[in-house]
Scaffold this motif. Structure first.
Motif, short mmCIF file in Angstrom:
data_model
loop_
_atom_site.label_atom_id
_atom_site.label_comp_id
_atom_site.label_asym_id
_atom_site.label_seq_id
_atom_site.Cartn_x
_atom_site.Cartn_y
_atom_site.Cartn_z
N GLU A 1 0.84 -1.14 -0.03
CA GLU A 1 0.01 -0.06 0.07
C GLU A 1 0.86 1.21 -0.16
N HIS A 2 2.10 1.26 0.62
CA HIS A 2 2.88 2.43 0.93
C HIS A 2 3.72 2.79 -0.29
N ILE A 3 3.90 1.49 -0.99
CA ILE A 3 4.78 1.46 -1.94
C ILE A 3 3.99 2.14 -3.10
N ALA A 4 2.83 1.66 -3.39
CA ALA A 4 1.79 2.07 -4.36
C ALA A 4 1.54 3.54 -4.28
N SER A 5 1.44 4.04 -3.07
CA SER A 5 1.10 5.49 -2.59
C SER A 5 2.61 6.49 -2.84
N GLY A 6 3.64 5.87 -3.04
CA GLY A 6 4.80 6.68 -3.07
C GLY A 6 5.66 6.91 -1.87
N LYS A 7 5.01 6.42 -0.61
CA LYS A 7 5.54 6.80 0.48
C LYS A 7 6.72 5.99 0.99
N MET A 8 7.10 4.73 0.14
CA MET A 8 8.04 3.98 0.38
C MET A 8 8.55 3.60 -1.12
N LYS A 9 9.83 3.76 -1.00
CA LYS A 9 10.71 3.43 -2.30
C LYS A 9 11.27 1.76 -2.32
N PRO A 10 10.82 0.96 -2.92
CA PRO A 10 11.36 -0.38 -2.91
C PRO A 10 12.84 -0.64 -3.60
N ILE A 11 13.94 -0.99 -2.92
CA ILE A 11 15.07 -1.01 -3.71
C ILE A 11 15.60 -2.42 -4.20
N ALA A 12 15.28 -3.47 -3.11
CA ALA A 12 15.62 -4.74 -3.63
C ALA A 12 14.38 -5.74 -3.03
N VAL A 13 14.54 -7.07 -3.76
CA VAL A 13 13.80 -8.25 -3.22
C VAL A 13 14.71 -9.20 -2.79
N THR A 14 14.42 -10.16 -2.11
CA THR A 14 15.34 -11.23 -1.71
C THR A 14 14.94 -12.57 -2.44
N SER A 15 14.26 -12.46 -3.56
CA SER A 15 14.20 -13.89 -4.21
C SER A 15 15.13 -13.95 -5.32
N GLY A 16 15.20 -15.11 -5.75
CA GLY A 16 16.22 -15.69 -6.88
C GLY A 16 16.14 -14.80 -8.04
N ALA A 17 14.74 -14.51 -8.35
CA ALA A 17 14.46 -13.99 -9.79
C ALA A 17 13.34 -12.77 -9.27
N ARG A 18 13.11 -11.86 -10.28
CA ARG A 18 12.02 -10.80 -9.96
C ARG A 18 10.71 -11.20 -9.69
N LEU A 19 10.05 -10.71 -8.82
CA LEU A 19 8.68 -11.17 -8.47
C LEU A 19 7.75 -10.97 -9.45
N LYS A 20 6.55 -11.82 -9.80
CA LYS A 20 5.79 -11.39 -10.98
C LYS A 20 5.22 -10.03 -10.71
N GLY A 21 5.07 -9.41 -11.80
CA GLY A 21 4.35 -7.99 -11.69
C GLY A 21 5.00 -7.22 -10.88
N ILE A 22 6.08 -7.30 -10.27
CA ILE A 22 6.79 -6.18 -9.09
C ILE A 22 8.16 -5.91 -9.93
N PRO A 23 8.23 -4.59 -10.42
CA PRO A 23 9.47 -4.23 -11.10
C PRO A 23 10.37 -3.75 -10.27
N VAL A 24 10.97 -4.49 -9.19
CA VAL A 24 11.92 -4.47 -8.33
C VAL A 24 13.13 -5.26 -8.41
N PRO A 25 14.27 -4.81 -8.51
CA PRO A 25 15.45 -5.65 -8.76
C PRO A 25 15.67 -6.67 -7.37
N THR A 26 16.47 -7.74 -7.79
CA THR A 26 16.86 -8.74 -6.71
C THR A 26 18.08 -8.29 -6.21
N LEU A 27 18.41 -8.58 -5.01
CA LEU A 27 19.70 -8.45 -4.74
C LEU A 27 20.89 -8.93 -5.48
#
Length: 319
Positions: free
Chosen positions: A211-237
């Motif tokens: 919710e807070h990412i969608a509203s722009g109050k948080m900026k996502p910078i990395a996900v801990t998955s091996g590949a990018r999550l479906k529908g989520i344009p956030v780079p993996t570590l």
């Protein structure tokens, strides 16, 4: 069969935990959520409760939140207050295992009854919208300069985001024991700290921050998955040159002392709930990955996870 004989037979079946689902639907299930409101376990427990009712395997579900010590406080209360209760469930997961390893509480998960693993989710790291940092590379640069100046906010000690932070430090050449990790008792507290700029970087399941990412109050910078999550344009570590991958699964346990028939009954109820439209909607809304595992296979998985997590935490300087 005479009516009184039928009723006596029904009572005997109920006592043995052998009633079919339709006959036991009048029961009120009690859901222990070993965390404060607003976090991943809370969302999972209440979504499962809704699905149990939609599946008509329970008429109603009551909830109790008991946060603290990575779920160990709720686990202790559940073990002590629910012995032999076939209508009691507790949400748990990888975070609880990590907390038990670091906190060494007087109770043990093996005292309760394994029912099923239900979901898996990867963590996302976020920055407050007004952060002077823009990327994970910026955070790592500062971490290398002064490890203590980077405040990592997340769940209890031993949570997957805590382990991930230690693994990141280790991978980039920083002593993991020097990271400044701020633990919160629930997702709501962590979110408030991130939005208020009281921590440098926050970590949790994507669903908690969506919710807070969608509203722009948080900026996502990395996900801990091996590949990018479906529908989520956030780079993996890993995409960013940090060789870290860690997932966060969630499951449910029953009370201590259940008979094999009662355990199977409760397992059947949970599996029925996972097939409902309400549960499918929760999976999609929260970006949870189905990860259903029950019976002896789930019990063996938990034992394996304990060993794997302990090894990871030892390597990362947390144990």
């Amino acid at each position: 069969m005479r009516r009184d004989t039928f009723l006596k037979s029904l009572a005997a079946l109920a006592a043995a935990g052998s009633l079919p689902l339709t006959a036991s639907a009048a029961a009120t299930l009690k859901m222990m959520i070993p965390a404060n409101p607003g976090g991943g376990w809370d969302t999972t427990g209440r979504a499962l409760g809704k699905a149990l009712q939609e599946a008509k395997v329970a008429d109603s579900v009551t909830y109790e939140n008991k946060g603290g010590a990575a779920g160990a406080l709720g686990l202790a209360q559940f073990i002590n207050a629910s012995k032999g209760d076939p209508n009691a469930l507790m949400v748990m997961g990888a975070v609880m295992l990590g907390g038990i390893i670091t906190g060494k509480p007087p109770v043990n998960l093996s005292q309760a009854t394994p029912i099923a693993r239900i979901t898996s989710e990867y963590n996302v790291f976020v920055l407050p919208s007004n952060s002077p940092f823009k990327t994970m590379a910026d955070v790592v640069t500062q971490l290398k300069k002064d490890p203590g100046s980077v405040k990592w906010g997340g769940g209890s000690r031993g949570s997957t985001e805590h382990i991930a932070a230690a693994m990141i430090a280790r991978d980039v050449g920083v002593d993991p024991s020097k990271i400044n990790y701020v633990a919160f008792r629930g997702g709501g507290e962590a979110i408030a700290a991130i939005l208020g700029g009281n921590v440098t970087i926050g970590g949790s399941g994507y669903s908690e921050f969506a919710e807070h990412i969608a509203s722009g109050k948080m900026k996502p910078i990395a996900v801990t998955s091996g590949a990018r999550l479906k529908g989520i344009p956030v780079p993996t570590l890993k995409e960013q040159g940090i060789n870290v991958e860690i997932g966060n699964w969630r499951g449910v346990y029953g009370a201590p002392g259940l008979s094999p028939a009662q355990r199977q009954q409760l397992t059947n109820m949970v599996l029925a709930a996972l097939k409902t439209p309400a549960w499918q909607e929760s999976l999609e809304k929260n970006n949870w990955t189905p990860a259903v595992l029950s019976g002896p296979a789930f019990e063996q998985f938990v034992d394996s996870e304990f060993a794997s997590l302990r090894a990871t935490m030892v390597k990362s300087g947390m144990v």
